[in-house]
Design a protein around this motif. Structure first.
Motif, mmCIF file in Angstrom:
data_model
loop_
_atom_site.group_PDB
_atom_site.id
_atom_site.type_symbol
_atom_site.label_atom_id
_atom_site.label_comp_id
_atom_site.label_asym_id
_atom_site.label_seq_id
_atom_site.Cartn_x
_atom_site.Cartn_y
_atom_site.Cartn_z
ATOM 1 N N ASN A 33 0.810 -1.222 0.000
ATOM 2 C CA ASN A 33 0.000 0.000 0.000
ATOM 3 C C ASN A 33 0.842 1.270 0.000
ATOM 4 O O ASN A 33 0.462 2.267 -0.620
ATOM 5 C CB ASN A 33 -0.924 0.001 1.220
ATOM 6 N N GLN A 37 0.668 4.087 -2.871
ATOM 7 C CA GLN A 37 0.305 5.471 -2.550
ATOM 8 C C GLN A 37 1.350 6.449 -3.078
ATOM 9 O O GLN A 37 1.009 7.515 -3.612
ATOM 10 C CB GLN A 37 0.142 5.634 -1.033
ATOM 11 N N GLY A 55 -7.428 -4.505 -5.859
ATOM 12 C CA GLY A 55 -7.682 -3.729 -4.661
ATOM 13 C C GLY A 55 -9.129 -3.772 -4.225
ATOM 14 O O GLY A 55 -10.027 -4.183 -4.956
ATOM 15 N N GLU A 58 -11.151 0.791 -1.146
ATOM 16 C CA GLU A 58 -10.435 2.026 -1.446
ATOM 17 C C GLU A 58 -8.986 1.974 -0.987
ATOM 18 O O GLU A 58 -8.412 2.988 -0.542
ATOM 19 C CB GLU A 58 -11.148 3.229 -0.818
ATOM 20 N N SER A 59 -8.380 0.802 -1.093
ATOM 21 C CA SER A 59 -6.973 0.652 -0.726
ATOM 22 C C SER A 59 -6.258 -0.158 -1.793
ATOM 23 O O SER A 59 -6.878 -0.757 -2.672
ATOM 24 C CB SER A 59 -6.833 -0.031 0.644
ATOM 25 N N VAL A 63 -6.770 2.467 -5.346
ATOM 26 C CA VAL A 63 -6.432 3.896 -5.317
ATOM 27 C C VAL A 63 -6.072 4.376 -6.725
ATOM 28 O O VAL A 63 -6.538 5.415 -7.189
ATOM 29 C CB VAL A 63 -5.271 4.147 -4.338
ATOM 30 N N ASP A 241 -0.857 -0.777 9.792
ATOM 31 C CA ASP A 241 -2.075 -0.349 9.091
ATOM 32 C C ASP A 241 -2.516 -1.454 8.129
ATOM 33 O O ASP A 241 -2.143 -1.479 6.960
ATOM 34 C CB ASP A 241 -1.806 0.950 8.329
ATOM 35 N N LYS A 243 -5.962 -3.468 6.790
ATOM 36 C CA LYS A 243 -7.417 -3.483 6.750
ATOM 37 C C LYS A 243 -7.944 -4.918 6.704
ATOM 38 O O LYS A 243 -7.248 -5.842 6.275
ATOM 39 C CB LYS A 243 -7.916 -2.691 5.539
#
Length: 251
Positions: A33, A37, A55, A58-59, A63, A241, A243
């Protein structure tokens, strides 16, 4: 031999417009991620992505997808990614869907220098015979379909010829890595990350725990450092982090 770079932005700084990327991850597990990003913030577009999925929540690659940065996806699973399905059916995105095991072997073969191989998966279907929609016209019509593939018989069984995959870059995430690039992956994040890393001509890894050479037992290495060119050490906050796609509880 120290392959670490200071930041994710530095690691992806030379990825150009229209590059091809092999990206690791299985569902939300082991997705790079932070590197994704950084690539998003660079504004690079026209990307051709090879990954199990594109994905979710929304990760990850979602993105780049939502921003219209991806032109083509080679993968196995659309899943619950509604924007992926919308772009595909609207003709905004070219998609090559292939069996999951075939995708894994195409990545591994490319990384091992094997140009093609035969597999029984897909024989007797459009995977072998061609005609799978790669791009729609937005009105339900197909403007680009998959071509037929060579089918050959071995010992009375038919097999379809599949090409190995090589990409310009690969982005992966590892649980541990040393400065020489030797990587260890955690559980299901090992499904596609090592294979994606092998397929990339330049492989960039984000690592949850960076250790010194010799700290990883050679027997525990999942991907040798020969396949890795750059590494980024994540902060504790970035590493934590993670999800969860679907939460379930027991009664």
């Amino acid at each position: 031999m120290d392959k670490t770079v200071a930041t994710a932005h530095e690691a992806v700084a030379d990825i150009p417009e229209g590059a091809s990327l092999a990206v690791g991850g299985f569902g939300l597990s082991g997705v790079p991620n932070v590197l994704i990003q950084a690539l998003y913030e660079r504004g690079v577009s026209g990307l051709s992505v090879v990954s199990n999925n594109c994905g979710a929540l929304e990760s990850g690659l979602a993105v780049l997808l939502a921003a219209g940065r991806i032109a083509r996806v080679t993968g196995s699973y659309i899943g619950a990614n509604k924007e992926f399905a919308r772009q595909y059916l609207a003709g905004e995105l070219e998609v090559e869907l292939i069996p999951q095991g075939t995708l894994a072997e195409r990545l591994r073969a490319g990384g091992a220098g094997i140009p093609a191989f035969y597999t029984p998966a897909g024989v007797g279907t459009q995977v072998a015979g061609g005609g799978l929609p790669w791009r729609y016209d937005g009105s339900g019509g197909v403007v680009l379909a998959s071509p037929p593939k060579e089918v050959r018989e071995f010992d009375g069984v038919e097999y379809v010829l599949e090409r190995g995959i090589r990409t310009d870059y690969a982005l992966v995430r590892a649980a541990r890595g040393d400065r020489h690039g030797n990587l260890v992956f955690n559980k299901s994040s090992r499904n596609f990350n090592p294979l994606a890393a092998m397929a990339g001509r330049i492989t960039i890894a984000e690592v949850e725990e960076l250790v010194e050479p010799g700290a990883i037992d050679p027997d525990a290495v999942h991907l040798p450092g020969i396949f890795v060119q750059r590494m980024v050490a994540l902060t504790p906050q970035q590493a934590a982090d993670k999800k969860i796609e679907q939460r379930t509880v027991s009664p």
